[in-house]
Design an enzyme around this catalytic site. Structure first.
Site, short mmCIF file in Angstrom:
data_model
loop_
_atom_site.label_atom_id
_atom_site.label_comp_id
_atom_site.label_asym_id
_atom_site.label_seq_id
_atom_site.Cartn_x
_atom_site.Cartn_y
_atom_site.Cartn_z
N HIS A 94 -5.62 -0.95 6.62
CA HIS A 94 -5.69 -0.38 7.97
C HIS A 94 -6.50 -1.25 8.95
O HIS A 94 -5.93 -1.88 9.81
CB HIS A 94 -6.23 1.07 7.99
CG HIS A 94 -5.44 2.01 7.15
ND1 HIS A 94 -4.08 2.16 7.31
CD2 HIS A 94 -5.79 2.84 6.12
CE1 HIS A 94 -3.64 3.05 6.42
NE2 HIS A 94 -4.64 3.47 5.70
N HIS A 123 0.78 5.58 -1.50
CA HIS A 123 0.37 6.72 -2.32
C HIS A 123 1.66 7.49 -2.57
O HIS A 123 2.08 8.31 -1.74
CB HIS A 123 -0.65 7.61 -1.61
CG HIS A 123 -1.78 6.83 -0.98
ND1 HIS A 123 -2.75 6.21 -1.74
CD2 HIS A 123 -2.08 6.56 0.31
CE1 HIS A 123 -3.60 5.59 -0.92
NE2 HIS A 123 -3.21 5.79 0.32
N ARG A 153 -16.59 5.42 1.86
CA ARG A 153 -17.04 6.81 1.73
C ARG A 153 -17.05 7.29 0.29
O ARG A 153 -17.73 8.24 -0.04
CB ARG A 153 -16.10 7.76 2.50
CG ARG A 153 -15.92 7.47 3.96
CD ARG A 153 -15.13 8.61 4.64
NE ARG A 153 -13.86 8.92 3.98
CZ ARG A 153 -12.71 8.28 4.23
NH1 ARG A 153 -12.69 7.32 5.11
NH2 ARG A 153 -11.60 8.63 3.61
N GLU A 177 -10.44 2.86 9.16
CA GLU A 177 -9.18 3.47 9.58
C GLU A 177 -9.37 4.40 10.77
O GLU A 177 -8.53 4.46 11.66
CB GLU A 177 -8.56 4.24 8.40
CG GLU A 177 -7.25 4.96 8.74
CD GLU A 177 -6.62 5.67 7.56
OE1 GLU A 177 -7.28 5.76 6.50
OE2 GLU A 177 -5.49 6.14 7.70
N HIS A 184 -11.85 3.29 -3.42
CA HIS A 184 -11.04 3.97 -2.41
C HIS A 184 -11.44 3.60 -0.98
O HIS A 184 -10.59 3.29 -0.14
CB HIS A 184 -11.14 5.49 -2.59
CG HIS A 184 -10.39 6.28 -1.57
ND1 HIS A 184 -10.95 6.64 -0.36
CD2 HIS A 184 -9.12 6.74 -1.54
CE1 HIS A 184 -10.04 7.30 0.36
NE2 HIS A 184 -8.93 7.38 -0.34
N ARG A 237 -5.44 15.56 6.21
CA ARG A 237 -6.00 15.30 4.88
C ARG A 237 -6.22 16.61 4.12
O ARG A 237 -6.01 16.68 2.91
CB ARG A 237 -7.32 14.52 5.02
CG ARG A 237 -7.78 13.90 3.70
CD ARG A 237 -9.02 13.07 3.89
NE ARG A 237 -10.19 13.91 4.10
CZ ARG A 237 -11.41 13.62 3.64
NH1 ARG A 237 -11.62 12.51 2.96
NH2 ARG A 237 -12.43 14.41 3.87
N GLN A 296 2.68 11.27 -1.83
CA GLN A 296 2.72 11.78 -0.45
C GLN A 296 4.13 11.77 0.14
O GLN A 296 4.39 12.44 1.14
CB GLN A 296 1.74 11.00 0.43
CG GLN A 296 0.28 11.26 0.04
CD GLN A 296 -0.73 10.48 0.87
OE1 GLN A 296 -0.40 9.92 1.91
NE2 GLN A 296 -1.97 10.44 0.41
N ASP A 324 1.97 3.28 2.81
CA ASP A 324 0.87 4.24 2.77
C ASP A 324 1.30 5.68 2.49
O ASP A 324 1.55 6.04 1.35
CB ASP A 324 0.06 4.14 4.07
CG ASP A 324 -1.29 4.84 3.97
OD1 ASP A 324 -1.70 5.18 2.84
OD2 ASP A 324 -1.94 5.07 5.01
N HIS A 343 0.83 -1.22 0.00
CA HIS A 343 0.00 0.00 0.00
C HIS A 343 0.86 1.25 0.00
O HIS A 343 1.62 1.49 0.93
CB HIS A 343 -0.92 0.00 1.22
CG HIS A 343 -1.98 1.05 1.17
ND1 HIS A 343 -2.99 1.03 0.24
CD2 HIS A 343 -2.17 2.18 1.91
CE1 HIS A 343 -3.78 2.08 0.43
NE2 HIS A 343 -3.30 2.80 1.43
ZN LIG Z 1 -3.88 4.75 1.99
#
Ligand SMILES: [Zn+2]
Length: 454
Positions: free
Chosen positions: A269, A56, A210, A235, A207, A81, A59, A320, A54
């Protein structure tokens, strides 16, 4: 063909000495022999190299920019976020390629052979698509061509701003696709992978609960009948509350009752589960994708790994937010989180296996399942995904077998990693990536350009 010879190696049958591994030109292991004479490339302690399930990638370039207290007295995942949304609005495809190549290089240097990229930054600032809808996926693929990591690309499906199917907020607009446009994007993204080596793979990633409509989530297995499916799940407490308020069940219970979870699924998570959800989800055979350093950084909570593993649940490790790329530290943080919660030691050891050995073995097994890659074993037919540790370093003196693994994970760090092969590609030699200078130069230019982004 290439040959690697190791003083000691972790084979499916256990620790072995004087091990010769022959790797075919296709990147797969063609022969493994114990008690062999030295030949080829020398390694001290040869281990299967795990999957980072995992990430991204973009980031990585935010690391260090989000540690001040903001105007809100309660900094949290949610204020972080907002900063992440602001940051990503500045990113161009060139930035994304440079950052991704850099973080993949760091992953290889840390000992990972494979990277599942949970890729959700698809569109231009403002939300318009690029001329090529899969432009950003192509950049991730181009980064993998530079780094040589085994890529599993997971294009992310992100449709809504919450469980009530509200529209996307300004910071989310670059992620957004309805199902039809997502299917188109995914087709183009898969085409972008054709120039990469044969071990490259792909899956899909709704994703979170949500971000995708309830009806679509209920039919996800039907829309995508093969390949891995990864999703963030449970999470944060506000996320649990939102799903409960709108859909009448906690996220893990809802997903178990509605989505047909099985070994194709990797749930990222799962730091907010009841004991009953923990056991139920473990028995579904879905893999828990744990990201202990990021979960610490974001205050997500502590995954109940003791209960999960006792129930036979599979785990894998991811980085992550990529605030820090450190394979041994991910495992150490995982076990320490259990010890701090429970007031115990050696929390994830079993009667047969030490803490480090059991976590390492479970991570190899779960990571392979999570990306459906023939990896995690030094065995004929498997991809030659391997790492070598330096046993001459002081942390390793007087240690062998499982205690050497424990010494690496609990006392040492990733500087002990000397060599890494991904599907036979020898990308790390003497502790350094073979294309380090060029990748770092591009990353440095990118960081300079983004230094005022927050
Ligand atoms: Zn993530």
């Amino acid at each position: 063909m290439k040959t690697i010879w190791a003083k000691t190696a972790l084979l499916p049958t256990g620790w072995a000495s004087d091990v010769r591994v022959d790797v075919g030109d296709d990147g797969r292991i063609v022969d493994v022999q114990n008690g062999a004479a030295f030949v080829g490339t020398a390694a001290d302690m040869l281990l299967p190299a795990p999957v980072n399930v995992h990430s991204h990638a973009f980031q990585r370039a935010m690391a260090g920019l989000t540690e001040r207290r903001g105007p809100n007295p309660n900094d949290s995942f949610w204020t972080w976020r907002q900063l992440m949304f602001r940051f990503l609005d500045r990113l161009t495809p060139e930035h994304v390629e440079a950052i991704t190549a850099f973080v993949q290089m760091e992953m290889l240097e840390a000992g990972y052979a494979t990277n599942a990229e949970f890729h959700y930054l698809h569109h231009r600032p403002g939300g318009a698509r690029y001329d090529n809808i899969a432009e950003m996926s192509e950049r991730v693929a181009a980064a993998a061509a530079q780094s040589g990591i085994g890529l599993c690309l997971l294009p992310v499906h992100y449709e809504f701003g919450g469980c009530d199917e509200r529209g996307l907020a300004a910071g989310q607009i670059r992620f957004g696709n309805d199902l039809d446009r997502f299917l188109t994007l995914r087709e183009h993204a898969i085409s972008a992978l054709t120039t990469l080596p044969e071990d490259t793979s792909h899956g899909v990633a709704p994703h979170s609960l949500r971000a995708v409509g309830k009806d679509t989530l209920q039919s996800y297995n039907g829309h995508f009948p093969t390949g891995p499916i990864h999703m963030h799940l449970a999470e944060q407490v506000p996320e649990v509350d939102e799903v409960l308020a709108h859909w009448g069940a906690r996220p893990v219970d809802w997903a178990l009752d509605n989505m047909g979870l099985d070994a194709r699924w990797c749930l990222i998570h799962c730091t907010q589960m009841t004991p009953q959800e923990t056991v139920r989800l473990a028995r579904s055979r879905a893999v828990a994708g744990l990201c202990p350093i990021t979960e610490s950084s974001l205050g997500d909570g502590i995954f109940d790994a003791v209960r999960w593993m006792d129930a036979g649940g599979a785990i894998a490790i991811g980085s992550d937010s990529n605030i820090r790329i450190a394979l041994s530290e991910e495992l150490r943080t995982l076990d320490y989180s259990q010890r701090l919660r429970d007031g115990t030691r050696a929390a994830l050891a079993s009667p047969e296996l030490s803490t480090g050995r059991r976590m390492f073995a479970e991570m190899l097994r779960g990571g392979a399942v999570a990306v459906q890659r023939q990896t995690g074993r030094i065995e004929v037919g498997y991809w030659a995904d391997m790492l070598s540790l330096d046993t001459d370093k002081q942390h390793m003196w007087g240690r062998s077998g499982d205690t050497a693994l424990d010494a690496w994970i609990f006392a040492g760090d990733d500087h002990l990693v000397t060599d890494v092969w991904s599907a036979g590609r020898h990308m790390v030699k003497g502790g350094e990536h073979t294309a380090r200078a060029a990748i770092i130069a591009a990353y440095k230019r990118t960081i300079e350009a983004l230094k005022d982004a927050l």
